[in-house]
Design a protein around this motif. Structure first.
Motif, PDB file in Angstrom:
ATOM      1  N   ALA A   1      -7.400  -1.374   2.525  1.00  0.00           N
ATOM      2  CA  ALA A   1      -6.873  -0.881   1.235  1.00  0.00           C
ATOM      3  C   ALA A   1      -6.460  -1.991   0.674  1.00  0.00           C
ATOM      4  O   ALA A   1      -6.275  -2.227  -0.530  1.00  0.00           O
ATOM      5  CB  ALA A   1      -5.774   0.204   1.558  1.00  0.00           C
ATOM      6  N   VAL A   2      -5.526  -2.726   1.523  1.00  0.00           N
ATOM      7  CA  VAL A   2      -4.916  -4.029   0.896  1.00  0.00           C
ATOM      8  C   VAL A   2      -6.159  -4.966   0.444  1.00  0.00           C
ATOM      9  O   VAL A   2      -6.110  -5.699  -0.552  1.00  0.00           O
ATOM     10  CB  VAL A   2      -4.178  -4.758   1.961  1.00  0.00           C
ATOM     11  CG1 VAL A   2      -3.509  -6.158   1.441  1.00  0.00           C
ATOM     12  CG2 VAL A   2      -2.932  -3.969   2.296  1.00  0.00           C
ATOM     13  N   ALA A   3      -6.983  -5.287   1.203  1.00  0.00           N
ATOM     14  CA  ALA A   3      -8.051  -6.429   0.976  1.00  0.00           C
ATOM     15  C   ALA A   3      -9.000  -6.060  -0.089  1.00  0.00           C
ATOM     16  O   ALA A   3      -9.204  -6.961  -0.990  1.00  0.00           O
ATOM     17  CB  ALA A   3      -8.891  -7.003   2.083  1.00  0.00           C
ATOM     18  N   GLU A   4      -9.272  -4.812  -0.246  1.00  0.00           N
ATOM     19  CA  GLU A   4     -10.127  -4.422  -1.274  1.00  0.00           C
ATOM     20  C   GLU A   4      -9.603  -3.853  -2.427  1.00  0.00           C
ATOM     21  O   GLU A   4     -10.139  -3.494  -3.468  1.00  0.00           O
ATOM     22  CB  GLU A   4     -11.202  -3.126  -0.506  1.00  0.00           C
ATOM     23  CG  GLU A   4     -11.886  -3.830   0.653  1.00  0.00           C
ATOM     24  CD  GLU A   4     -12.991  -4.863  -0.103  1.00  0.00           C
ATOM     25  OE1 GLU A   4     -13.421  -4.420  -1.079  1.00  0.00           O
ATOM     26  OE2 GLU A   4     -13.319  -5.724   0.862  1.00  0.00           O
TER      27      GLU A   4
ATOM     28  N   PRO B   1       0.842  -1.168  -0.159  1.00  0.00           N
ATOM     29  CA  PRO B   1       0.034  -0.035   0.102  1.00  0.00           C
ATOM     30  C   PRO B   1       0.659   1.135   0.104  1.00  0.00           C
ATOM     31  O   PRO B   1       1.833   1.436   0.655  1.00  0.00           O
ATOM     32  CB  PRO B   1      -1.023  -0.126   1.270  1.00  0.00           C
ATOM     33  CG  PRO B   1      -0.146  -1.160   2.192  1.00  0.00           C
ATOM     34  CD  PRO B   1       0.652  -1.960   1.291  1.00  0.00           C
ATOM     35  N   GLY B   2       0.328   2.253  -0.895  1.00  0.00           N
ATOM     36  CA  GLY B   2       1.106   3.727  -0.788  1.00  0.00           C
ATOM     37  C   GLY B   2       0.403   4.287   0.095  1.00  0.00           C
ATOM     38  O   GLY B   2      -0.797   4.159   0.415  1.00  0.00           O
ATOM     39  N   VAL B   3       1.103   5.302   0.718  1.00  0.00           N
ATOM     40  CA  VAL B   3       0.584   6.338   1.940  1.00  0.00           C
ATOM     41  C   VAL B   3       0.819   7.489   1.401  1.00  0.00           C
ATOM     42  O   VAL B   3       1.897   8.033   0.914  1.00  0.00           O
ATOM     43  CB  VAL B   3       1.196   6.040   3.303  1.00  0.00           C
ATOM     44  CG1 VAL B   3       0.584   7.111   4.441  1.00  0.00           C
ATOM     45  CG2 VAL B   3       0.942   4.491   3.684  1.00  0.00           C
ATOM     46  N   CYS B   4      -0.183   8.508   1.481  1.00  0.00           N
ATOM     47  CA  CYS B   4       0.072  10.009   1.006  1.00  0.00           C
ATOM     48  C   CYS B   4      -0.629  10.785   2.092  1.00  0.00           C
ATOM     49  O   CYS B   4      -1.700  10.208   3.041  1.00  0.00           O
ATOM     50  CB  CYS B   4      -0.685  10.124  -0.251  1.00  0.00           C
ATOM     51  SG  CYS B   4      -2.382  10.031  -0.429  1.00  0.00           S
TER      52      CYS B   4
ATOM     53  N   PRO C   1     -10.393  -2.725  20.755  1.00  0.00           N
ATOM     54  CA  PRO C   1      -8.928  -2.999  20.721  1.00  0.00           C
ATOM     55  C   PRO C   1      -8.489  -3.185  18.999  1.00  0.00           C
ATOM     56  O   PRO C   1      -9.531  -3.309  18.145  1.00  0.00           O
ATOM     57  CB  PRO C   1      -8.709  -4.247  21.414  1.00  0.00           C
ATOM     58  CG  PRO C   1     -10.117  -4.945  21.535  1.00  0.00           C
ATOM     59  CD  PRO C   1     -11.019  -3.654  21.360  1.00  0.00           C
ATOM     60  N   SER C   2      -7.166  -3.408  18.773  1.00  0.00           N
ATOM     61  CA  SER C   2      -7.047  -3.722  17.407  1.00  0.00           C
ATOM     62  C   SER C   2      -5.714  -4.604  17.275  1.00  0.00           C
ATOM     63  O   SER C   2      -5.006  -4.637  18.143  1.00  0.00           O
ATOM     64  CB  SER C   2      -6.501  -2.392  16.774  1.00  0.00           C
ATOM     65  OG  SER C   2      -6.553  -2.434  15.352  1.00  0.00           O
ATOM     66  N   SER C   3      -5.329  -4.920  16.023  1.00  0.00           N
ATOM     67  CA  SER C   3      -3.963  -5.694  15.957  1.00  0.00           C
ATOM     68  C   SER C   3      -3.574  -5.446  14.534  1.00  0.00           C
ATOM     69  O   SER C   3      -4.325  -4.921  13.654  1.00  0.00           O
ATOM     70  CB  SER C   3      -4.313  -7.191  16.164  1.00  0.00           C
ATOM     71  OG  SER C   3      -5.412  -7.547  15.141  1.00  0.00           O
ATOM     72  N   LEU C   4      -2.088  -5.895  14.330  1.00  0.00           N
ATOM     73  CA  LEU C   4      -1.532  -5.478  13.248  1.00  0.00           C
ATOM     74  C   LEU C   4      -1.629  -6.616  12.238  1.00  0.00           C
ATOM     75  O   LEU C   4      -1.767  -7.862  12.681  1.00  0.00           O
ATOM     76  CB  LEU C   4       0.148  -5.119  13.639  1.00  0.00           C
ATOM     77  CG  LEU C   4       0.234  -4.163  14.159  1.00  0.00           C
ATOM     78  CD1 LEU C   4       1.838  -4.104  14.752  1.00  0.00           C
ATOM     79  CD2 LEU C   4       0.303  -2.808  13.167  1.00  0.00           C
ATOM     80  N   GLY C   5      -1.583  -6.505  10.940  1.00  0.00           N
ATOM     81  CA  GLY C   5      -1.342  -7.596  10.021  1.00  0.00           C
ATOM     82  C   GLY C   5      -2.432  -8.049   9.364  1.00  0.00           C
ATOM     83  O   GLY C   5      -3.516  -7.601   9.718  1.00  0.00           O
ATOM     84  N   LEU C   6      -2.037  -8.536   8.185  1.00  0.00           N
ATOM     85  CA  LEU C   6      -3.176  -9.394   7.173  1.00  0.00           C
ATOM     86  C   LEU C   6      -2.572 -10.348   6.466  1.00  0.00           C
ATOM     87  O   LEU C   6      -1.490 -10.062   5.624  1.00  0.00           O
ATOM     88  CB  LEU C   6      -3.845  -8.308   6.360  1.00  0.00           C
ATOM     89  CG  LEU C   6      -4.783  -8.824   5.219  1.00  0.00           C
ATOM     90  CD1 LEU C   6      -6.022  -9.350   5.990  1.00  0.00           C
ATOM     91  CD2 LEU C   6      -5.308  -7.504   4.374  1.00  0.00           C
ATOM     92  N   ASP C   7      -2.765 -11.398   6.545  1.00  0.00           N
ATOM     93  CA  ASP C   7      -2.585 -12.752   5.815  1.00  0.00           C
ATOM     94  C   ASP C   7      -3.643 -13.043   4.928  1.00  0.00           C
ATOM     95  O   ASP C   7      -4.678 -13.518   5.344  1.00  0.00           O
ATOM     96  CB  ASP C   7      -2.378 -13.909   6.727  1.00  0.00           C
ATOM     97  CG  ASP C   7      -1.085 -13.691   7.572  1.00  0.00           C
ATOM     98  OD1 ASP C   7       0.022 -13.376   7.083  1.00  0.00           O
ATOM     99  OD2 ASP C   7      -1.154 -14.126   8.795  1.00  0.00           O
ATOM    100  N   ARG C   8      -3.732 -12.800   3.670  1.00  0.00           N
ATOM    101  CA  ARG C   8      -4.689 -12.979   2.685  1.00  0.00           C
ATOM    102  C   ARG C   8      -4.766 -14.329   2.225  1.00  0.00           C
ATOM    103  O   ARG C   8      -3.776 -14.827   1.908  1.00  0.00           O
ATOM    104  CB  ARG C   8      -4.363 -11.829   1.561  1.00  0.00           C
ATOM    105  CG  ARG C   8      -4.310 -10.334   1.740  1.00  0.00           C
ATOM    106  CD  ARG C   8      -4.155  -9.593   0.519  1.00  0.00           C
ATOM    107  NE  ARG C   8      -5.500  -9.791  -0.237  1.00  0.00           N
ATOM    108  CZ  ARG C   8      -5.712  -9.330  -1.522  1.00  0.00           C
ATOM    109  NH1 ARG C   8      -4.818  -8.756  -1.858  1.00  0.00           N
ATOM    110  NH2 ARG C   8      -6.856  -9.383  -1.750  1.00  0.00           N
ATOM    111  N   PRO C   9      -6.000 -15.023   2.003  1.00  0.00           N
ATOM    112  CA  PRO C   9      -5.977 -16.132   1.615  1.00  0.00           C
ATOM    113  C   PRO C   9      -6.016 -16.170   0.146  1.00  0.00           C
ATOM    114  O   PRO C   9      -6.089 -15.239  -0.644  1.00  0.00           O
ATOM    115  CB  PRO C   9      -7.799 -16.247   1.947  1.00  0.00           C
ATOM    116  CG  PRO C   9      -8.285 -15.053   1.854  1.00  0.00           C
ATOM    117  CD  PRO C   9      -7.272 -13.800   2.453  1.00  0.00           C
TER     118      PRO C   9
END
Length: 588
Positions: A142-145, A60-63, A173-181
């Motif tokens: 952003a990554v998933a969609e 992902p790009g961040v601006c 609460p929240s957590s980091l990361g995403l393992d895409r299927p």
């Protein structure tokens, strides 16, 4: 916030300062500039740079932009990300909470403004405890969609002491990361797709950017089916143009072999593409259709397919391959390969048509054989996109992109900058029209000058199609509207682009002789710094569509010749260019 971005692996943020993000900017001074802040000359360029970064890295790009006008300026680049399905996260400031609703300076209803471009996710942070969850969701969505998302942070909230969400009611609460299927295909759908493809005698494939990770499977499927493959513009780098059955780009900017592939096939397999111009696909009822796409939202919307298979492209093709029968009759494949060979001969001949000053096709043709195997190529909208689509032969691990669906002016140079920050070890070539350079490219050369010494490989080559004309629209008016060139809207003031670049300390050349193009490319590709090639080209070279007949060309010429001051030039060049398609070929 900056720590959380680092935890997500964000190494660069493309932005421009303003008092609406002063609190965040102040935090950067305490982080050692990590992630690195990349300052563009305009917020729109920041968004384009984030898009280029995302397109060529897969991350992902961040601006970032300030409140009010800064946030507004990001929109065009964010729409580019949305329409090309690219993950970008925008972080924008907002006036203090105490001023909201008071018609205060730079108070814009950003939530309403962004609800379309960031429809996948846009949220306002009003208290520090929100931040981890909002930022994590923006990154994940952003990554998933494969879409832009946005975070809006009030100026006074930026100044608050950070406290994490507590373990209590209405805290999130929240957590980091995403393992895409990897989305696996349905077995029954695969069998039905295989039956259709096996029944076909003349199979055509259309591949897009969504098939980029399925190159090996695409080659095997094409071999089994004796198929040819056309490429959507955003999928130009998916299959090598050295493969004799790859017909190149499709559509108005496409090739004649791609047009012939679609008009002659009886079966169509679409993989990873939502190519919108259905008039360039087979006639309804002519071909049976199968489509593979990872996103059900965009499948089955361009052609009346019999099977719409929602799956990761590589997984679907891998499941399909054992069920496909190798076609013994290779006459369809032989016809495709003959058409492709003739087309590349034609492209070379058209690039050699004499022009005054330089035939723009030759600018691309001279580079094509010289392209480094790991090159990244970007192109602007307009006539640059025509020659990018048709003249450049991609092979190996070459990458390339442009503003495919939004087709906006101006992204070639900022895309190139984003690519250089994402993969600094690779050479980048950006093709821009002089209209795009005057709109924003010249200013962004200043950004290049500021940062290029940070790049592992210093080569970023900006090749400018200098014809003092907004050429694509000029030709569209002639071809589609039957109207002569309107000088007041189409003619551009002359600018010394090479002189501007040289004044910045970049390598620069002014080229007016076609015979010097090859040497100029060699010098630029061997340079120890970024290079601007200011190439004076003939605006009268026509971007003839692949399906255009000689009779249609004559009709267009007759409709506009009386009122167009350049009529003799474009008639002469058009005739010479069109004739190259009709001339006989040795051994063809």
């Amino acid at each position: 916030m900056l720590e959380r971005l680092r935890d997500w692996g964000v190494d660069h943020v493309f932005g421009y300062p303003g008092d609406g993000i002063n609190g965040i900017l102040a935090a950067w001074t305490r982080t050692g500039n990590k992630p690195a802040f990349v300052q563009s000359r305009h917020e729109e360029m920041s968004a384009f740079e984030a898009v280029g970064y995302a397109k060529f890295t897969g991350r992902p790009g961040v601006c970032m932009a300030t409140s009010g006008p800064g946030a507004i300026h990001l929109l065009n680049g964010l729409y580019d990300a949305k329409l090309d399905h690219v993950p970008v996260v925008a972080i924008v400031g907002q006036t203090d909470r105490t001023a909201m609703g008071g018609s205060y300076q730079q108070e814009v209803d950003l939530l309403s403004l962004y609800k379309d471009v960031a429809s996948a996710y846009v949220q306002v942070v009003t208290v520090p405890e929100q931040l981890p969850n909002v930022l994590d969701r923006a990154m994940r969505i952003a990554v998933a969609e494969r879409a832009p998302t946005a975070i809006i942070i009030h100026g006074d909230v930026q100044e608050l002491e950070y406290t994490p969400p507590a373990h209590e009611f209405k805290m999130v609460p929240s957590s980091l990361g995403l393992d895409r299927p990897r989305i696996a295909p349905d077995d029954d759908a695969v069998r039905r797709a295989a039956d259709i493809l096996n029944a076909g005698n003349k199979v055509a494939m259309l591949v897009g950017a969504g098939a980029r990770d399925a190159r090996d499977q695409l080659v095997e499927v094409a071999d089994l089916l004796g198929a040819g493959a056309a490429k959507a513009l955003l999928g130009k780098d998916v299959l090598s143009d050295d493969l004799p059955w790859v017909t190149g780009s499709i559509g108005l900017l496409g090739t004649r072999p791609s047009y012939e592939l679609m008009t002659g096939c009886d079966t169509l397999l679409i993989v990873g593409s939502s190519f919108p111009y259905s008039q360039f696909l087979p006639e309804y009822g002519q071909a049976r259709g199968v489509q593979i796409d990872i996103d059900a939202e965009y499948i089955g919307m361009r052609y009346p397919n019999e099977v719409n298979l929602v799956s990761d492209a590589a997984a679907a093709l891998t499941a399909l391959i054992p069920m496909l029968e190798r076609k013994s009759d290779r006459s369809w494949r032989e016809e495709i390969e003959a058409n492709v060979a003739r087309w590349w001969d034609t492209m070379q001949m058209q690039a050699q048509v004499e022009s005054d000053p330089i035939n723009p096709l030759r600018l691309f043709s001279e580079l094509s054989s010289r392209l480094p195997i790991d090159a990244i190529v970007t192109a602007d909208s307009g006539s640059a996109a025509n020659w990018y689509a048709r003249q450049l032969k991609f092979r190996g691990n070459m990458r390339g992109s442009l503003s495919g669906t939004l087709a906006t002016m101006g992204p070639a140079v900022p895309y190139g900058i984003g690519a250089k920050f994402g993969v600094p070890e690779r050479p980048v070539i950006a093709f821009a029209g002089d209209g795009a350079m005057q709109m924003n490219g010249l200013a962004e050369l200043i950004t290049v000058q500021r940062y290029w010494q940070q790049w592992t490989d210093p080569r970023l080559i900006v090749a400018i199609i200098h014809n003092n004309d907004l050429n694509q629209v000029t030709w569209e008016m002639r071809a589609m509207g039957g109207a002569p060139k309107f000088e007041e809207s189409q003619s551009l003031p002359d600018v010394d682009y090479a002189g501007f670049a040289a004044g910045l300390g970049l390598a620069a050349e002014r080229i007016t002789d076609a015979e010097k193009l090859g040497d100029a490319w060699d010098r630029a590709l061997a340079a120890d710094r970024p290079t601007v090639l200011d190439v004076y080209t003939d605006p009268d070279m026509p971007p003839i569509p692949p399906h255009a007949t000689w009779e249609q060309f004559v009709d267009v010429t007759k409709s506009v010749v009386a009122g167009d001051k350049d009529s003799w030039g474009f008639v002469k060049q058009g005739v010479k260019t069109k004739l190259q398609e009709l001339l006989p070929r040795r051994n063809r």
